[in-house]
Design a protein around this motif. Structure first.
Motif, PDB file in Angstrom:
ATOM      1  N   LEU A 132      13.691 -16.600  -9.674  1.00  0.00           N
ATOM      2  CA  LEU A 132      13.106 -15.391 -10.322  1.00  0.00           C
ATOM      3  C   LEU A 132      11.472 -15.319  -9.868  1.00  0.00           C
ATOM      4  CD1 LEU A 132      14.766 -14.762 -13.584  1.00  0.00           C
ATOM      5  CD2 LEU A 132      15.097 -13.425 -11.386  1.00  0.00           C
ATOM      6  N   TYR A 133      10.878 -16.388  -9.955  1.00  0.00           N
ATOM      7  CA  TYR A 133       9.648 -16.517  -9.452  1.00  0.00           C
ATOM      8  C   TYR A 133       9.281 -16.257  -7.705  1.00  0.00           C
ATOM      9  CZ  TYR A 133       4.799 -18.053  -8.248  1.00  0.00           C
ATOM     10  OH  TYR A 133       3.642 -18.268  -7.664  1.00  0.00           O
ATOM     11  N   MET A 134      10.297 -16.894  -7.172  1.00  0.00           N
ATOM     12  CA  MET A 134      10.438 -16.608  -5.729  1.00  0.00           C
ATOM     13  C   MET A 134      10.854 -15.355  -5.195  1.00  0.00           C
ATOM     14  SD  MET A 134      12.647 -16.237  -2.949  1.00  0.00           S
ATOM     15  CE  MET A 134      14.040 -16.445  -3.942  1.00  0.00           C
ATOM     16  N   HIS A 135      11.655 -14.755  -6.080  1.00  0.00           N
ATOM     17  CA  HIS A 135      12.088 -13.255  -5.899  1.00  0.00           C
ATOM     18  C   HIS A 135      10.913 -12.349  -6.025  1.00  0.00           C
ATOM     19  CE1 HIS A 135      13.537  -9.682  -8.047  1.00  0.00           C
ATOM     20  NE2 HIS A 135      14.386  -9.477  -6.853  1.00  0.00           N
ATOM     21  N   GLU A 136      10.201 -12.829  -7.163  1.00  0.00           N
ATOM     22  CA  GLU A 136       8.788 -11.842  -7.419  1.00  0.00           C
ATOM     23  C   GLU A 136       7.852 -11.766  -6.541  1.00  0.00           C
ATOM     24  OE1 GLU A 136       7.509 -11.030 -11.453  1.00  0.00           O
ATOM     25  OE2 GLU A 136       5.656 -12.277 -10.848  1.00  0.00           O
ATOM     26  N   CYS A 137       7.468 -13.278  -5.949  1.00  0.00           N
ATOM     27  CA  CYS A 137       6.594 -13.512  -4.786  1.00  0.00           C
ATOM     28  C   CYS A 137       7.082 -12.681  -3.443  1.00  0.00           C
ATOM     29  CB  CYS A 137       6.366 -14.943  -4.518  1.00  0.00           C
ATOM     30  SG  CYS A 137       5.484 -15.883  -5.915  1.00  0.00           S
ATOM     31  N   TYR A 138       8.347 -12.822  -3.142  1.00  0.00           N
ATOM     32  CA  TYR A 138       9.014 -12.270  -2.027  1.00  0.00           C
ATOM     33  C   TYR A 138       8.512 -10.566  -1.962  1.00  0.00           C
ATOM     34  CZ  TYR A 138      12.539 -10.142   0.994  1.00  0.00           C
ATOM     35  OH  TYR A 138      13.237  -9.432   2.036  1.00  0.00           O
ATOM     36  N   HIS A 139       8.856  -9.972  -3.243  1.00  0.00           N
ATOM     37  CA  HIS A 139       8.668  -8.570  -3.314  1.00  0.00           C
ATOM     38  C   HIS A 139       7.105  -7.922  -3.152  1.00  0.00           C
ATOM     39  CE1 HIS A 139      12.905  -7.295  -3.507  1.00  0.00           C
ATOM     40  NE2 HIS A 139      13.051  -8.074  -4.231  1.00  0.00           N
ATOM     41  N   LEU A 140       6.305  -8.663  -3.954  1.00  0.00           N
ATOM     42  CA  LEU A 140       4.822  -8.578  -3.936  1.00  0.00           C
ATOM     43  C   LEU A 140       4.330  -8.746  -2.704  1.00  0.00           C
ATOM     44  CD1 LEU A 140       3.995 -10.176  -7.348  1.00  0.00           C
ATOM     45  CD2 LEU A 140       3.901  -7.943  -6.762  1.00  0.00           C
ATOM     46  N   GLY A 141       4.948  -9.850  -1.721  1.00  0.00           N
ATOM     47  CA  GLY A 141       4.566  -9.992  -0.362  1.00  0.00           C
ATOM     48  C   GLY A 141       4.797  -8.768   0.316  1.00  0.00           C
ATOM     49  N   GLN A 142       6.029  -8.056   0.139  1.00  0.00           N
ATOM     50  CA  GLN A 142       6.416  -6.999   0.834  1.00  0.00           C
ATOM     51  C   GLN A 142       5.349  -5.730   0.725  1.00  0.00           C
ATOM     52  OE1 GLN A 142      10.443  -6.333  -0.991  1.00  0.00           O
ATOM     53  NE2 GLN A 142      11.352  -6.252   1.101  1.00  0.00           N
ATOM     54  N   ILE A 143       5.030  -5.831  -0.410  1.00  0.00           N
ATOM     55  CA  ILE A 143       3.987  -4.445  -0.665  1.00  0.00           C
ATOM     56  C   ILE A 143       2.793  -4.787   0.089  1.00  0.00           C
ATOM     57  CG2 ILE A 143       2.614  -3.691  -2.332  1.00  0.00           C
ATOM     58  CD1 ILE A 143       5.032  -3.978  -4.509  1.00  0.00           C
ATOM     59  N   GLY A 144       2.339  -6.320   0.246  1.00  0.00           N
ATOM     60  CA  GLY A 144       1.070  -6.500   1.225  1.00  0.00           C
ATOM     61  C   GLY A 144       1.584  -6.037   2.537  1.00  0.00           C
ATOM     62  N   LEU A 145       2.758  -6.392   2.960  1.00  0.00           N
ATOM     63  CA  LEU A 145       2.957  -5.794   4.345  1.00  0.00           C
ATOM     64  C   LEU A 145       3.033  -4.262   4.354  1.00  0.00           C
ATOM     65  CD1 LEU A 145       5.449  -8.270   5.566  1.00  0.00           C
ATOM     66  CD2 LEU A 145       3.336  -8.333   6.325  1.00  0.00           C
ATOM     67  N   MET A 146       3.500  -3.732   3.494  1.00  0.00           N
ATOM     68  CA  MET A 146       3.669  -2.100   3.226  1.00  0.00           C
ATOM     69  C   MET A 146       2.336  -1.425   3.410  1.00  0.00           C
ATOM     70  SD  MET A 146       6.598  -1.736   0.554  1.00  0.00           S
ATOM     71  CE  MET A 146       8.280  -1.943   1.025  1.00  0.00           C
ATOM     72  N   ARG A 147       1.150  -1.918   2.781  1.00  0.00           N
ATOM     73  CA  ARG A 147      -0.182  -1.492   2.915  1.00  0.00           C
ATOM     74  C   ARG A 147      -0.477  -1.430   4.632  1.00  0.00           C
ATOM     75  NH1 ARG A 147      -3.820  -2.655  -0.343  1.00  0.00           N
ATOM     76  NH2 ARG A 147      -5.479  -2.429   1.089  1.00  0.00           N
ATOM     77  N   LYS A 148       0.126  -2.312   5.002  1.00  0.00           N
ATOM     78  CA  LYS A 148      -0.498  -2.210   6.615  1.00  0.00           C
ATOM     79  C   LYS A 148       0.521  -1.208   7.342  1.00  0.00           C
ATOM     80  CE  LYS A 148      -2.072  -6.762   7.229  1.00  0.00           C
ATOM     81  NZ  LYS A 148      -1.962  -8.193   7.954  1.00  0.00           N
ATOM     82  N   LEU A 149       1.630  -0.877   6.790  1.00  0.00           N
ATOM     83  CA  LEU A 149       2.421  -0.044   7.419  1.00  0.00           C
ATOM     84  C   LEU A 149       1.748   1.580   7.075  1.00  0.00           C
ATOM     85  CD1 LEU A 149       5.977  -1.174   6.770  1.00  0.00           C
ATOM     86  CD2 LEU A 149       4.714  -1.119   8.821  1.00  0.00           C
ATOM     87  N   TYR A 150       1.039   1.562   6.084  1.00  0.00           N
ATOM     88  CA  TYR A 150       0.375   2.654   5.367  1.00  0.00           C
ATOM     89  C   TYR A 150      -1.090   2.863   6.025  1.00  0.00           C
ATOM     90  CZ  TYR A 150       4.068   3.387   1.784  1.00  0.00           C
ATOM     91  OH  TYR A 150       5.098   3.463   1.218  1.00  0.00           O
ATOM     92  N   GLY A 151      -1.237   2.082   7.107  1.00  0.00           N
ATOM     93  CA  GLY A 151      -2.744   1.922   7.537  1.00  0.00           C
ATOM     94  C   GLY A 151      -3.774   1.627   6.806  1.00  0.00           C
ATOM     95  N   LEU A 152      -3.484   0.941   5.798  1.00  0.00           N
ATOM     96  CA  LEU A 152      -4.559   0.105   5.077  1.00  0.00           C
ATOM     97  C   LEU A 152      -4.743  -1.404   5.302  1.00  0.00           C
ATOM     98  CD1 LEU A 152      -3.315   1.203   1.407  1.00  0.00           C
ATOM     99  CD2 LEU A 152      -5.201   2.259   2.748  1.00  0.00           C
ATOM    100  N   LYS A 153      -5.868  -1.727   5.075  1.00  0.00           N
ATOM    101  CA  LYS A 153      -6.214  -3.087   5.790  1.00  0.00           C
ATOM    102  C   LYS A 153      -5.641  -4.126   4.763  1.00  0.00           C
ATOM    103  CE  LYS A 153     -10.487  -5.478   6.597  1.00  0.00           C
ATOM    104  NZ  LYS A 153     -11.871  -5.766   6.387  1.00  0.00           N
ATOM    105  N   GLY A 154      -5.241  -5.405   5.475  1.00  0.00           N
ATOM    106  CA  GLY A 154      -4.495  -6.389   4.589  1.00  0.00           C
ATOM    107  C   GLY A 154      -5.537  -6.781   3.479  1.00  0.00           C
TER     108      GLY A 154
END
Length: 156
Positions: A132-154
């Motif tokens: 469950l910890y790995m699962h949470e980290c995975y999805h929080l990392g997705q949000i980090g990538l999504m911010r770039k897709l929205y044009g925000l800085k990493g």
């Protein structure tokens, strides 16, 4: 380090990861998919709240029954429906921290055989928590990538 303290620390650290990765993402941005075939950040946050609520109850914590989390955010869901905005879901995610702390501190047997609803197998409690910890980290990392897709800085 005592196991309950270790896992509590790990999950607490994810609050900071969310804070960094979500900075600048508005409710409007987060409510739409950043790319074809990708879940929206809003849905992902609801999914993570659902997962944390499941974690707390698996560790023996008590939560009020709120079926909306399972109905809207369980695995295989629409990935679009959300009953709260992104900012409210982030606050709800943060609010689970005390429940995780209490539940982790209350575990007496980390090796207790526990059903894993995701794999359909029985495994030691700690192994399920690690998943469950790995699962949470995975999805929080997705949000980090999504911010770039929205044009925000990493952020991290």
């Amino acid at each position: 380090m005592e196991r309950g303290h270790l896992w509590r620390s790990c999950f607490k650290l994810n609050l900071r990861m969310l804070e960094m990765n979500s900075a600048g993402i508005t409710d409007d941005m987060a409510g739409r998919r950043p790319a074809e075939g990708v879940s929206s950040p809003t849905w992902i946050m609801g999914h993570l709240v659902y997962s944390r609520r499941s974690l707390i109850t698996r560790l023996g914590g008590i939560l009020a029954d709120e079926p909306i989390w399972k109905e809207n955010y369980s695995r295989g869901g629409s990935c679009e429906v959300s009953h709260l905005g992104f900012a409210a879901l982030c606050q709800t995610f943060n609010a689970t921290d005390e429940g995780i702390k209490t539940a982790c501190q209350g575990v007496l047997d980390w090796d207790q055989p526990t059903p894993n609803p995701f794999s359909g197998t029985e495994q030691p409690m700690e192994q399920l928590i690690a998943f469950l910890y790995m699962h949470e980290c995975y999805h929080l990392g997705q949000i980090g990538l999504m911010r770039k897709l929205y044009g925000l800085k990493g952020a991290i």
